[in-house]
Design a protein around this motif. Sequence first.
Motif, PDB file in Angstrom:
ATOM      1  N   UNK A   8      29.649  -0.843  35.221  1.00  0.00           N
ATOM      2  CA  UNK A   8      29.569  -2.006  34.333  1.00  0.00           C
ATOM      3  C   UNK A   8      29.037  -3.231  35.088  1.00  0.00           C
ATOM      4  N   UNK A   9      29.593  -3.482  36.284  1.00  0.00           N
ATOM      5  CA  UNK A   9      29.225  -4.671  37.053  1.00  0.00           C
ATOM      6  C   UNK A   9      27.744  -4.674  37.421  1.00  0.00           C
ATOM      7  N   UNK A  10      27.239  -3.528  37.856  1.00  0.00           N
ATOM      8  CA  UNK A  10      25.832  -3.448  38.246  1.00  0.00           C
ATOM      9  C   UNK A  10      24.911  -3.666  37.051  1.00  0.00           C
ATOM     10  N   UNK A  11      25.334  -3.165  35.886  1.00  0.00           N
ATOM     11  CA  UNK A  11      24.508  -3.323  34.686  1.00  0.00           C
ATOM     12  C   UNK A  11      24.576  -4.742  34.139  1.00  0.00           C
ATOM     13  N   UNK A  12      25.744  -5.359  34.204  1.00  0.00           N
ATOM     14  CA  UNK A  12      25.949  -6.661  33.573  1.00  0.00           C
ATOM     15  C   UNK A  12      25.546  -7.843  34.464  1.00  0.00           C
ATOM     16  N   UNK A  13      25.634  -7.649  35.774  1.00  0.00           N
ATOM     17  CA  UNK A  13      25.428  -8.770  36.690  1.00  0.00           C
ATOM     18  C   UNK A  13      24.328  -8.455  37.713  1.00  0.00           C
ATOM     19  N   UNK A  14      23.070  -8.757  37.399  1.00  0.00           N
ATOM     20  CA  UNK A  14      21.979  -8.493  38.362  1.00  0.00           C
ATOM     21  C   UNK A  14      22.084  -9.333  39.635  1.00  0.00           C
ATOM     22  N   UNK A  15      22.946 -10.359  39.607  1.00  0.00           N
ATOM     23  CA  UNK A  15      23.125 -11.201  40.791  1.00  0.00           C
ATOM     24  C   UNK A  15      24.351 -10.798  41.609  1.00  0.00           C
ATOM     25  N   UNK A  16      24.924  -9.628  41.333  1.00  0.00           N
ATOM     26  CA  UNK A  16      26.048  -9.112  42.114  1.00  0.00           C
ATOM     27  C   UNK A  16      25.574  -7.983  43.017  1.00  0.00           C
ATOM     28  N   UNK A  17      26.047  -7.987  44.259  1.00  0.00           N
ATOM     29  CA  UNK A  17      25.891  -6.868  45.163  1.00  0.00           C
ATOM     30  C   UNK A  17      27.283  -6.257  45.335  1.00  0.00           C
ATOM     31  N   UNK A  18      27.431  -4.995  44.951  1.00  0.00           N
ATOM     32  CA  UNK A  18      28.750  -4.365  44.854  1.00  0.00           C
ATOM     33  C   UNK A  18      28.970  -3.385  46.002  1.00  0.00           C
ATOM     34  N   UNK A  19      30.094  -3.540  46.683  1.00  0.00           N
ATOM     35  CA  UNK A  19      30.526  -2.580  47.694  1.00  0.00           C
ATOM     36  C   UNK A  19      31.748  -1.841  47.171  1.00  0.00           C
TER      37      UNK A  19
END
Length: 335
Positions: free
Chosen positions: A20-31
């Motif tokens: 969800x986070x990767x799809x919704x927030x293009x300005x997030x880098x997720x670890x």
Amino acid sequence: MAEVLVTGGAGFIGSNFVRYALARHPDWRVTTLDKLTYAGRRENLHDVLDDPRHTFVHGDILDAAVSAPLVERADLVVHFAAETHVDRSILGAGEFIRTDVEGTFVLLEAARRAPRLRRFVQISTDEVYGSVPKGASRETDELRPRNPYAASKAGADRLAYSYWATYDVPVVITRASNNYGPYQFPEKVIPLFVTNAIDGLPVPLYGDGRNVRDWLHVHDHCEALDLVIDSGSAGEVFNIGGGNEVMNVDLTHQILAALGRPASLIQPVPDRPGHDRRYCLDTTKLRALGWAPRVPFDEGLRETVEWYRRNEWWWRPIKEQDPAFRSYYQTQYGR
């Protein structure tokens, strides 16, 4: 780019949140940090492992050498990592205390040193309130956990709150009702009953089947977390409930009907010790921020059943090839 750490991100809710986070927030880098225990699986992240904004770290939150540097450079921490199954906590509580309480302590200590951290989301559960004979639990109600899993989550919940009150760590605590949806390990009632029914196997129903749970689709949970990250205030607690109270026996009949299976597959089994009769959450506080669940339960359950029907590649290796799962099932249900 915001640096977002998701602990337990290879588990059921965690992996759905990562996606969800990767799809919704293009300005997030997720670890994603995950120990890959029996329920944390790379397969849960198969479609995002190669995403350039996603990094997977295989490690234990209890290992400060691994987890602390990830927390210290994060803008956001969403802490899902936990042992989560009530039945397993009754069989052996030690791992629940170590992971859920001590592991949370390790992360919170690192959060004290994190210069950029603007939110630490502690994922708790409605089970911390204990059984609710009538009405609905509010965030200010007494915590009365009645099994080792719920007690371990209550301990982590209050520990996280104390780090806000004492050290000003920007903690927000969420307490969600029972989640359902894709990628849920098939020890939990919905995927267990769905996959058993697909194969024409008995579905083991505890006691009289009249225990009530409030069901929340995992996507609605992810949207609630997103809102709390953005609009919640540090030190606050938010209930996240789906508003779908269903008796276990009625849920079982819905699953069997969706698969065209007979009610004769229902196998009553002895109730588990300390089995809470009912959970229900008052979500007024979260709704005041603008959230409401969007997935109707009947529709969400049909889609979930269909997901397991279409994705046997995901669950068959667990149920048919994992000796630990078969041993657990034998211990729990006797067949």
